[in-house]
Design a protein around this motif. Structure first.
Motif, PDB file in Angstrom:
ATOM      1  N   PRO A   1      79.238 -66.945  10.196  1.00 27.78           N
ATOM      2  CA  PRO A   1      78.534 -66.224  11.262  1.00 27.78           C
ATOM      3  C   PRO A   1      79.439 -65.846  12.429  1.00 27.78           C
ATOM      4  O   PRO A   1      79.232 -64.794  13.057  1.00 27.78           O
ATOM      5  CB  PRO A   1      77.434 -67.192  11.715  1.00 27.78           C
ATOM      6  CG  PRO A   1      77.744 -68.499  11.113  1.00 27.78           C
ATOM      7  CD  PRO A   1      78.615 -68.257   9.927  1.00 27.78           C
TER       8      PRO A   1
ATOM      9  N   THR B   1      80.405 -72.376  12.926  1.00 26.05           N
ATOM     10  CA  THR B   1      80.530 -72.023  11.503  1.00 26.05           C
ATOM     11  C   THR B   1      81.261 -70.689  11.355  1.00 26.05           C
ATOM     12  O   THR B   1      80.958 -69.713  12.054  1.00 26.05           O
ATOM     13  CB  THR B   1      79.131 -71.972  10.851  1.00 26.05           C
ATOM     14  OG1 THR B   1      78.450 -73.201  11.159  1.00 26.05           O
ATOM     15  CG2 THR B   1      79.212 -71.818   9.351  1.00 26.05           C
TER      16      THR B   1
ATOM     17  N   GLY C   1      67.644 -80.653  11.396  1.00 26.66           N
ATOM     18  CA  GLY C   1      68.771 -80.133  10.625  1.00 26.66           C
ATOM     19  C   GLY C   1      68.521 -78.686  10.220  1.00 26.66           C
ATOM     20  O   GLY C   1      67.377 -78.225  10.193  1.00 26.66           O
TER      21      GLY C   1
ATOM     22  N   GLY D   1      77.339 -73.925  16.173  1.00 27.11           N
ATOM     23  CA  GLY D   1      78.038 -72.921  16.989  1.00 27.11           C
ATOM     24  C   GLY D   1      79.481 -72.727  16.580  1.00 27.11           C
ATOM     25  O   GLY D   1      80.231 -72.043  17.279  1.00 27.11           O
TER      26      GLY D   1
ATOM     27  N   GLN E   1      74.840 -83.620   4.862  1.00 26.76           N
ATOM     28  CA  GLN E   1      75.425 -82.759   3.842  1.00 26.76           C
ATOM     29  C   GLN E   1      76.946 -82.884   3.901  1.00 26.76           C
ATOM     30  O   GLN E   1      77.648 -81.902   4.120  1.00 26.76           O
ATOM     31  CB  GLN E   1      74.960 -81.293   3.987  1.00 26.76           C
ATOM     32  CG  GLN E   1      75.171 -80.615   5.340  1.00 26.76           C
ATOM     33  CD  GLN E   1      74.196 -81.054   6.399  1.00 26.76           C
ATOM     34  OE1 GLN E   1      73.044 -81.373   6.113  1.00 26.76           O
ATOM     35  NE2 GLN E   1      74.648 -81.111   7.626  1.00 26.76           N
TER      36      GLN E   1
ATOM     37  N   ARG F   1      68.427 -76.904   7.430  1.00 32.50           N
ATOM     38  CA  ARG F   1      67.500 -76.512   6.352  1.00 32.50           C
ATOM     39  C   ARG F   1      66.052 -76.891   6.646  1.00 32.50           C
ATOM     40  O   ARG F   1      65.160 -76.523   5.878  1.00 32.50           O
ATOM     41  CB  ARG F   1      67.973 -77.082   5.017  1.00 32.50           C
ATOM     42  CG  ARG F   1      68.150 -78.583   4.980  1.00 32.50           C
ATOM     43  CD  ARG F   1      68.878 -79.023   3.713  1.00 32.50           C
ATOM     44  NE  ARG F   1      69.193 -80.442   3.725  1.00 32.50           N
ATOM     45  CZ  ARG F   1      70.274 -80.985   4.296  1.00 32.50           C
ATOM     46  NH1 ARG F   1      71.129 -80.214   4.931  1.00 32.50           N
ATOM     47  NH2 ARG F   1      70.500 -82.280   4.245  1.00 32.50           N
TER      48      ARG F   1
ATOM     49  N   GLY G   1      73.113 -70.538   5.498  1.00 30.50           N
ATOM     50  CA  GLY G   1      72.428 -71.773   5.098  1.00 30.50           C
ATOM     51  C   GLY G   1      71.075 -71.868   5.785  1.00 30.50           C
ATOM     52  O   GLY G   1      70.283 -70.926   5.792  1.00 30.50           O
TER      53      GLY G   1
ATOM     54  N   SER H   1      70.433 -71.651   8.745  1.00 28.85           N
ATOM     55  CA  SER H   1      70.316 -70.699   9.859  1.00 28.85           C
ATOM     56  C   SER H   1      70.057 -69.283   9.350  1.00 28.85           C
ATOM     57  O   SER H   1      70.218 -68.310  10.095  1.00 28.85           O
ATOM     58  CB  SER H   1      71.587 -70.739  10.708  1.00 28.85           C
ATOM     59  OG  SER H   1      71.679 -71.984  11.353  1.00 28.85           O
TER      60      SER H   1
ATOM     61  N   GLU I   1      70.839 -79.509  -0.951  1.00 33.31           N
ATOM     62  CA  GLU I   1      71.643 -80.168   0.094  1.00 33.31           C
ATOM     63  C   GLU I   1      71.078 -81.536   0.455  1.00 33.31           C
ATOM     64  O   GLU I   1      71.812 -82.422   0.885  1.00 33.31           O
ATOM     65  CB  GLU I   1      71.702 -79.306   1.369  1.00 33.31           C
ATOM     66  CG  GLU I   1      72.875 -78.343   1.374  1.00 33.31           C
ATOM     67  CD  GLU I   1      73.134 -77.686   2.732  1.00 33.31           C
ATOM     68  OE1 GLU I   1      72.306 -77.808   3.650  1.00 33.31           O
ATOM     69  OE2 GLU I   1      74.172 -77.024   2.849  1.00 33.31           O
TER      70      GLU I   1
END
Ligand code: PA5
Length: 445
Positions: free
Chosen positions: A148, A145, A202, A143, A415, A204, A81, A83, A287
């Motif tokens: 990833p 998700t 955020g 940290g 989101q 995005r 996303g 990141s 989003e």
């Protein structure tokens, strides 16, 4: 400055309608500037370009130099996303189209992981890593998700077995929250260099934090120019005016959506390097606006290729869309069409013309055809695809997104809908703590 031209909408809307939406967009601009709207604890992106400390940029560039000194030629950037997409879009836009095939060695190659859960993708990434001198940037604001985290577990184990624990920790940089999350805990324990994703930015909207800047810098691109372009846009867009490009864009897209039922916006490019700008833009607008049962669906096409696939639908299919065309004024390379004695391809009428001239005429011809076919056209014009212009473009889209979402009446900076798939996935994976949800979802299978 990147310009926004809405002349291609004139035959669809009248002046009074447009003025009404400019007023709405200016009211939304006031809310964004006064920082009184919903999600106002996530406005840290607004002043990033003019306030990024030089020490942070130096620090980012020091990582690039340190890895270059170790001969690192492959950097795996892990994130999903926000990141992932900012770095990917800038790197793709600034890279030579055939950089991989040319095997240029002036900077490390950056590849991405943690943006999917494909086993084949990860296995094949490890095939590549096995042949290269590798480092890793792991990025997750929360940290926690899953995508990833899974990729990082695999890459971390690879680096530790290849280089040993101490050297591996020199080849890993984490970008995460200042205090919380599993990635933060792990980074402290393993002694990784870390960069912080500010609390008030955020995912995005994070391309101008280390989330975007570090991968872009290690890929060999000039982050100072990117920031300078964004800073120029930040200053220009802060002016309250009905000619403010962000106000114009937000006003017209909301008018087309709310009054003409244009529920789909297609971002159009005529340069393959801009493909991932559209992917980044889709996340930003999708989003930010797609919630509470409303929002414009963001789509994209790459022309002229897609004129031979999606062109038919856009010209004559359901009249639900408008287009926003990324117009690039100047190509930075030159290919001239030469005369041919036999002229069997009948192209001699173009002799002496640059290929980009043909590209521009295809763009103009399409624009007129699509207007005739009932598809309003917004044009966003940039001088060329370089770091400075990209910085301006990305900031324009961010600022306009804030105005546009407030005009639409939604909070641009949350989101909540993203959680639904995660809950089901955790239940199906039988994550501890999800026992009841696991039972419930299994009954539905
Ligand atoms: O825009 C967003 O906030 C999201 O797309 C996030 O960037 C994405 O979900 C990844 O989150 P994180 O960085 O916490 O792993």
């Amino acid at each position: 400055m990147v310009k926004v031209d809405v002349k291609g909408c004139c035959s669809f809307v009248d002046e009074a309608q447009y003025q009404a939406y400019v007023e709405k967009a200016l009211a939304a601009f006031d809310v964004l500037e006064a920082e009184t709207g919903e999600g106002n604890d996530f406005l840290g992106w607004k002043h990033l370009p003019t306030e990024i400390p030089n020490s942070l940029v130096n620090d980012v560039e020091a990582v690039r130099n340190n890895w270059a000194a170790k001969g690192v030629d492959l950097v795996i950037a892990i994130g999903i996303g926000g990141s992932y997409l900012g770095a990917k879009c800038v790197i793709e836009a600034l890279s030579h189209n055939f950089a991989k095939q040319l095997r240029r060695k002036d900077a490390a190659e950056v590849v991405f992981a943690g943006n999917n859960l494909s086993e084949e993708y990860l296995a094949e990434l490890m095939d590549l890593a096995a042949e290269r001198n590798v480092a890793c940037i792991v990025i997750s604001k929360s940290g926690t998700t899953t995508e990833p985290a899974v990729a990082f577990r695999v890459v971390k184990q690879f680096l530790e077995s290849r280089y040993g624990k101490v050297e591996a920790s020199e080849r890993i940089v984490a970008i995460t929250d200042a205090v919380k999350g599993a990635l933060k805990t792990l980074s402290v324990q393993e002694g990784y260099k870390t960069f912080i994703v500010p609390d008030n930015v955020g995912g995005r909207f994070s391309v101008l934090t280390p989330v975007g800047l570090l991968p872009i810098s290690v890929a060999g691109f000039d982050i100072r120019q990117l920031i300078a372009g964004a800073a120029a846009a930040e200053k220009e867009l802060a002016v309250r005016s009905e000619d403010n490009p962000a106000v114009v864009y937000a006003a017209m897209r909301n008018l087309l959506f709310s009054e003409l039922g244009k529920k789909v916006e297609i971002l159009v490019n005529y340069n393959p390097k801009l493909t991932y700008v559209a992917e980044w833009w889709k996340q930003l607008y999708g989003e930010s606006e797609g919630k509470n049962g409303t929002g414009i669906f963001p789509a994209s096409v790459n022309n002229t290729a897609d004129l031979h696939s999606m062109g038919q639908f856009i010209q004559e299919g359901s009249r639900v869309m408008f287009e926003t065309v990324l117009h690039v004024e100047n190509a930075q390379r030159s290919v001239v069409i030469e005369s041919d004695e036999q002229n069997l391809d009948q192209l001699n009428y173009l002799s002496g013309r640059h290929v980009e001239h043909c590209n521009h005429m295809a763009e103009l011809g399409t624009r007129i055809a699509h207007i005739d076919g009932g598809v309003p056209q917004i044009e966003i014009c940039m001088d060329k695809v370089d770091a400075f212009n990209l910085g301006m473009l990305l900031y324009l889209f961010e600022f306009a997104c804030g105005i546009s979402a407030y005009t639409l009446g939604v909070n641009p900076f949350n989101q909540p809908g993203v959680e639904a798939y995660k809950k089901n996935m955790f239940a199906l994976l039988e994550k501890p703590g999800y026992e009841e949800a696991t039972k419930a979802i299994k009954q539905r299978l």
